[in-house]
Scaffold this motif. Structure first.
Motif, PDB file in Angstrom:
ATOM      1  N   ILE A   1     -38.625   1.136   6.638  1.00 35.69           N
ATOM      2  CA  ILE A   1     -38.997   0.697   7.984  1.00 35.69           C
ATOM      3  C   ILE A   1     -38.737   1.877   8.917  1.00 35.69           C
ATOM      4  CG2 ILE A   1     -38.489  -0.888   9.884  1.00 35.69           C
ATOM      5  CD1 ILE A   1     -37.495  -2.894   7.762  1.00 35.69           C
ATOM      6  N   ASP A   2     -39.757   2.261   9.680  1.00 35.07           N
ATOM      7  CA  ASP A   2     -39.603   3.367  10.617  1.00 35.07           C
ATOM      8  C   ASP A   2     -39.203   2.897  12.014  1.00 35.07           C
ATOM      9  OD1 ASP A   2     -40.356   5.579   8.845  1.00 35.07           O
ATOM     10  OD2 ASP A   2     -42.334   4.614   8.852  1.00 35.07           O
ATOM     11  N   LYS A   3     -39.770   1.769  12.446  1.00 35.93           N
ATOM     12  CA  LYS A   3     -39.486   1.240  13.772  1.00 35.93           C
ATOM     13  C   LYS A   3     -39.587  -0.273  13.749  1.00 35.93           C
ATOM     14  CE  LYS A   3     -41.074   5.253  16.359  1.00 35.93           C
ATOM     15  NZ  LYS A   3     -42.250   5.857  16.985  1.00 35.93           N
ATOM     16  N   VAL A   4     -38.938  -0.878  14.737  1.00 39.84           N
ATOM     17  CA  VAL A   4     -39.032  -2.316  14.954  1.00 39.84           C
ATOM     18  C   VAL A   4     -39.784  -2.520  16.264  1.00 39.84           C
ATOM     19  CG1 VAL A   4     -37.741  -4.442  15.342  1.00 39.84           C
ATOM     20  CG2 VAL A   4     -36.871  -2.728  13.728  1.00 39.84           C
ATOM     21  N   ALA A   5     -40.786  -3.396  16.252  1.00 42.70           N
ATOM     22  CA  ALA A   5     -41.521  -3.752  17.464  1.00 42.70           C
ATOM     23  C   ALA A   5     -41.154  -5.174  17.835  1.00 42.70           C
ATOM     24  CB  ALA A   5     -43.029  -3.632  17.239  1.00 42.70           C
ATOM     25  N   GLY A   6     -40.923  -5.403  19.135  1.00 43.45           N
ATOM     26  CA  GLY A   6     -40.570  -6.730  19.626  1.00 43.45           C
ATOM     27  C   GLY A   6     -41.536  -7.189  20.694  1.00 43.45           C
ATOM     28  N   LEU A   7     -41.875  -8.481  20.635  1.00 46.63           N
ATOM     29  CA  LEU A   7     -42.786  -9.068  21.606  1.00 46.63           C
ATOM     30  C   LEU A   7     -42.002  -9.618  22.799  1.00 46.63           C
ATOM     31  CD1 LEU A   7     -44.956 -10.946  18.982  1.00 46.63           C
ATOM     32  CD2 LEU A   7     -45.678  -8.960  20.320  1.00 46.63           C
ATOM     33  N   GLU A   8     -42.523  -9.374  23.993  1.00 47.29           N
ATOM     34  CA  GLU A   8     -41.869  -9.816  25.221  1.00 47.29           C
ATOM     35  C   GLU A   8     -41.699 -11.321  25.220  1.00 47.29           C
ATOM     36  OE1 GLU A   8     -42.458  -9.380  30.010  1.00 47.29           O
ATOM     37  OE2 GLU A   8     -43.311  -7.885  28.727  1.00 47.29           O
ATOM     38  N   ALA A   9     -40.577 -11.818  25.629  1.00 51.73           N
ATOM     39  CA  ALA A   9     -39.391 -11.140  26.107  1.00 51.73           C
ATOM     40  C   ALA A   9     -38.241 -11.329  25.119  1.00 51.73           C
ATOM     41  CB  ALA A   9     -38.975 -11.672  27.475  1.00 51.73           C
ATOM     42  N   ARG A  10     -38.142 -12.490  24.508  1.00 57.21           N
ATOM     43  CA  ARG A  10     -37.000 -12.719  23.621  1.00 57.21           C
ATOM     44  C   ARG A  10     -37.079 -11.860  22.358  1.00 57.21           C
ATOM     45  NH1 ARG A  10     -38.255 -17.177  26.422  1.00 57.21           N
ATOM     46  NH2 ARG A  10     -39.791 -17.807  24.883  1.00 57.21           N
ATOM     47  N   GLY A  11     -38.262 -11.410  22.017  1.00 55.35           N
ATOM     48  CA  GLY A  11     -38.405 -10.473  20.899  1.00 55.35           C
ATOM     49  C   GLY A  11     -37.747  -9.137  21.184  1.00 55.35           C
ATOM     50  N   PHE A  12     -37.535  -8.823  22.473  1.00 52.63           N
ATOM     51  CA  PHE A  12     -36.814  -7.599  22.831  1.00 52.63           C
ATOM     52  C   PHE A  12     -35.349  -7.714  22.429  1.00 52.63           C
ATOM     53  CE2 PHE A  12     -39.619  -6.500  26.790  1.00 52.63           C
ATOM     54  CZ  PHE A  12     -40.728  -6.407  25.974  1.00 52.63           C
ATOM     55  N   ILE A  13     -34.764  -8.872  22.674  1.00 56.86           N
ATOM     56  CA  ILE A  13     -33.352  -9.081  22.351  1.00 56.86           C
ATOM     57  C   ILE A  13     -33.153  -8.982  20.843  1.00 56.86           C
ATOM     58  CG2 ILE A  13     -31.462 -10.751  22.407  1.00 56.86           C
ATOM     59  CD1 ILE A  13     -32.916 -11.845  25.034  1.00 56.86           C
ATOM     60  N   LEU A  14     -33.948  -9.733  20.109  1.00 58.49           N
ATOM     61  CA  LEU A  14     -33.835  -9.739  18.649  1.00 58.49           C
ATOM     62  C   LEU A  14     -34.248  -8.411  18.046  1.00 58.49           C
ATOM     63  CD1 LEU A  14     -35.348 -13.270  18.160  1.00 58.49           C
ATOM     64  CD2 LEU A  14     -33.007 -12.601  17.549  1.00 58.49           C
ATOM     65  N   GLY A  15     -35.378  -7.892  18.497  1.00 61.15           N
ATOM     66  CA  GLY A  15     -35.890  -6.636  17.944  1.00 61.15           C
ATOM     67  C   GLY A  15     -34.951  -5.477  18.204  1.00 61.15           C
ATOM     68  N   GLY A  16     -34.357  -5.445  19.392  1.00 58.32           N
ATOM     69  CA  GLY A  16     -33.398  -4.390  19.693  1.00 58.32           C
ATOM     70  C   GLY A  16     -32.179  -4.466  18.793  1.00 58.32           C
ATOM     71  N   ALA A  17     -31.691  -5.690  18.552  1.00 60.36           N
ATOM     72  CA  ALA A  17     -30.534  -5.866  17.673  1.00 60.36           C
ATOM     73  C   ALA A  17     -30.879  -5.494  16.228  1.00 60.36           C
ATOM     74  CB  ALA A  17     -30.028  -7.306  17.753  1.00 60.36           C
ATOM     75  N   VAL A  18     -32.061  -5.874  15.774  1.00 59.08           N
ATOM     76  CA  VAL A  18     -32.503  -5.530  14.418  1.00 59.08           C
ATOM     77  C   VAL A  18     -32.653  -4.015  14.279  1.00 59.08           C
ATOM     78  CG1 VAL A  18     -34.447  -5.716  12.801  1.00 59.08           C
ATOM     79  CG2 VAL A  18     -33.552  -7.771  13.915  1.00 59.08           C
TER      80      VAL A  18
END
Length: 179
Positions: free
Chosen positions: A53-70
């Motif tokens: 995995i090179d990067k994690v992408a998160g969908l606004e807005a709660r995906g930012f919280i989860l994606g950032g933590a992942v």
């Protein structure tokens, strides 16, 4: 010893929000509990252990919280996919249908290099429209989606089938019946 809590146990349901007849699945209670948040992040990552995995992408807005933590847990970068007009700089856009109209999401045009392997993360999979728009943006930049990970799936709304029809691997930690 009491039974161990599951991710689903940390999620509260708010009746008639934001409209009458909606059973809103609120993940803020999951995020507020350190054990719940840790459990969710660990379980979102589990199916992808050992994968590149090179990067994690998160969908606004709660995906930012989860994606950032992942992304933090993996030691990788995070890419936000935002609503139109929220990102500075050059972006590409993708329009998608909502039950009551249309919406647009955007990503920086240099956020993903061709060939990078991306894990897409969000809190909820309903109809799959937002996730599909995010997938299209990532693919337009040349990224390869290795999986789509969600905390909640609402199976009756068909999002999983929609994403699987696109060839996506879909992982959800729990599901709830109804909308």
């Amino acid at each position: 010893m009491p039974n161990a809590k599951t991710v689903k146990d940390y999620i509260r349901t708010i009746v008639d929000f934001p409209h009458e007849g909606i059973m809103f699945r609120d993940v803020t209670t999951l995020f507020a509990d350190p054990r719940g948040l840790r459990l969710a992040v660990d379980q979102l990552l589990h199916p992808y252990a050992g994968m590149e995995i090179d990067k994690v992408a998160g969908l606004e807005a709660r995906g930012f919280i989860l994606g950032g933590a992942v992304a933090h847990q993996l030691g990788k970068g995070f890419v936000p996919i935002r609503k139109k007009g929220k990102l500075p700089g050059k972006v590409i856009s993708e329009e998608y249908q909502l039950e009551y109209g249309e919406a647009i999401v955007e990503i920086h045009d240099d956020a993903i290099a061709p060939g990078e392997k991306i894990l897409l993360v969000d809190d909820l999979l309903a109809t799959g429209g937002t996730a599909e728009a995010g997938i299209r943006l990532i693919e337009r930049l040349g990224g390869e989606i290795i999986g789509c990970a969600f905390v909640i799936d609402l199976p009756e709304l068909g999002g999983r089938k929609r994403l699987e029809a696109l060839g996506m691997d879909v992982h959800a930690l729990c599901d709830f019946e109804g909308a």
